[in-house]
Design a protein around this motif. Structure first.
Motif, PDB file in Angstrom:
ATOM      1  N   THR A 240       0.845  -1.190   0.000  1.00  0.00           N
ATOM      2  CA  THR A 240       0.000   0.000   0.000  1.00  0.00           C
ATOM      3  C   THR A 240       0.876   1.235   0.000  1.00  0.00           C
ATOM      4  N   ALA A 241       0.288   2.350  -0.420  1.00  0.00           N
ATOM      5  CA  ALA A 241       0.989   3.632  -0.429  1.00  0.00           C
ATOM      6  C   ALA A 241       0.025   4.712   0.049  1.00  0.00           C
ATOM      7  N   ASP A 242       0.558   5.842   0.438  1.00  0.00           N
ATOM      8  CA  ASP A 242      -0.270   6.901   1.014  1.00  0.00           C
ATOM      9  C   ASP A 242      -0.851   7.860  -0.022  1.00  0.00           C
ATOM     10  N   SER A 243      -0.583   7.610  -1.312  1.00  0.00           N
ATOM     11  CA  SER A 243      -1.151   8.463  -2.355  1.00  0.00           C
ATOM     12  C   SER A 243      -1.241   7.682  -3.658  1.00  0.00           C
ATOM     13  N   ALA A 244      -2.098   8.143  -4.556  1.00  0.00           N
ATOM     14  CA  ALA A 244      -2.204   7.511  -5.871  1.00  0.00           C
ATOM     15  C   ALA A 244      -0.887   7.636  -6.619  1.00  0.00           C
ATOM     16  N   ASP A 245      -0.246   8.792  -6.538  1.00  0.00           N
ATOM     17  CA  ASP A 245       1.040   8.989  -7.221  1.00  0.00           C
ATOM     18  C   ASP A 245       2.113   8.067  -6.655  1.00  0.00           C
ATOM     19  N   GLY A 246       2.139   7.910  -5.342  1.00  0.00           N
ATOM     20  CA  GLY A 246       3.115   7.028  -4.718  1.00  0.00           C
ATOM     21  C   GLY A 246       2.898   5.577  -5.112  1.00  0.00           C
ATOM     22  N   ALA A 247       1.638   5.162  -5.158  1.00  0.00           N
ATOM     23  CA  ALA A 247       1.316   3.787  -5.569  1.00  0.00           C
ATOM     24  C   ALA A 247       1.707   3.563  -7.019  1.00  0.00           C
TER      25      ALA A 247
ATOM     26  N   GLU B 277      12.259   1.599  -2.057  1.00  0.00           N
ATOM     27  CA  GLU B 277      11.507   2.685  -2.690  1.00  0.00           C
ATOM     28  C   GLU B 277      10.326   3.181  -1.862  1.00  0.00           C
ATOM     29  N   HIS B 278       9.931   2.439  -0.878  1.00  0.00           N
ATOM     30  CA  HIS B 278       8.715   2.752  -0.128  1.00  0.00           C
ATOM     31  C   HIS B 278       8.963   3.856   0.892  1.00  0.00           C
ATOM     32  N   PRO B 279       8.010   4.787   1.026  1.00  0.00           N
ATOM     33  CA  PRO B 279       8.186   5.861   2.002  1.00  0.00           C
ATOM     34  C   PRO B 279       7.892   5.441   3.444  1.00  0.00           C
ATOM     35  N   TYR B 280       7.216   4.313   3.649  1.00  0.00           N
ATOM     36  CA  TYR B 280       6.842   3.894   5.005  1.00  0.00           C
ATOM     37  C   TYR B 280       8.022   3.278   5.737  1.00  0.00           C
TER      38      TYR B 280
ATOM     39  N   GLU C 262       3.694  -2.516   4.249  1.00  0.00           N
ATOM     40  CA  GLU C 262       3.004  -3.790   4.071  1.00  0.00           C
ATOM     41  C   GLU C 262       3.534  -4.427   2.798  1.00  0.00           C
ATOM     42  N   ILE C 263       4.080  -5.627   2.928  1.00  0.00           N
ATOM     43  CA  ILE C 263       4.512  -6.413   1.773  1.00  0.00           C
ATOM     44  C   ILE C 263       4.088  -7.841   2.076  1.00  0.00           C
ATOM     45  N   ILE C 264       3.033  -8.296   1.396  1.00  0.00           N
ATOM     46  CA  ILE C 264       2.481  -9.622   1.641  1.00  0.00           C
ATOM     47  C   ILE C 264       2.415 -10.375   0.323  1.00  0.00           C
ATOM     48  N   ALA C 265       2.999 -11.562   0.291  1.00  0.00           N
ATOM     49  CA  ALA C 265       2.976 -12.385  -0.919  1.00  0.00           C
ATOM     50  C   ALA C 265       2.059 -13.581  -0.711  1.00  0.00           C
ATOM     51  N   SER C 266       1.251 -13.847  -1.724  1.00  0.00           N
ATOM     52  CA  SER C 266       0.347 -14.993  -1.703  1.00  0.00           C
ATOM     53  C   SER C 266       0.588 -15.838  -2.948  1.00  0.00           C
ATOM     54  N   PRO C 267       0.618 -17.155  -2.778  1.00  0.00           N
ATOM     55  CA  PRO C 267       0.815 -18.013  -3.945  1.00  0.00           C
ATOM     56  C   PRO C 267      -0.429 -18.047  -4.823  1.00  0.00           C
TER      57      PRO C 267
END
Length: 105
Positions: free
Chosen positions: A10-17, A76-79, A83-88
């Motif tokens: 997730t990101a805190d803005s549309a531009d950041g995402a 690259e993330h500003p946080y 949150e970094i979650i991987a699902s198979p």
């Protein structure tokens, strides 16, 4: 089961995402990324319950490329704690899964 993962951040803005999505795809760490939002995230941070708008980024990659993708997102993330979650991906169109493999090779 396939060797494909979906990875959520997730990101805190549309531009950041969009920047996270574009940089990961540009580096061939993900075959594609979808940006969705805003969503409202409710979480506990430093002892307080917070509620903030965020934009979700869903990336498609391979198990082999995941470590590099995670490192890229952390860099690259500003946080402080992104949150970094991987699902198979357990099932999917073989044509699409092949495309993901080719685009991240």
């Amino acid at each position: 089961m396939s060797d494909i993962l979906t990875v959520l951040t997730t990101a805190d803005s549309a531009d950041g995402a969009a920047a996270l999505a574009r940089s990961a795809v540009g580096a061939r760490l993900a075959a594609c990324a979808q940006v969705n939002g805003p969503v409202t995230s409710v979480y506990r941070w430093e002892g307080a319950v917070e509620a903030e708008p965020e934009w979700q980024v869903l990336l498609k990659t391979t198990v082999a490329r995941y470590p590099e993708l995670e490192a890229h997102l952390r860099r690259e993330h500003p946080y402080e704690v992104p949150e970094i979650i991987a699902s198979p991906v357990t099932h999917g169109s073989e044509d699409y899964l092949r495309w993901v493999r080719e685009e991240t090779a």
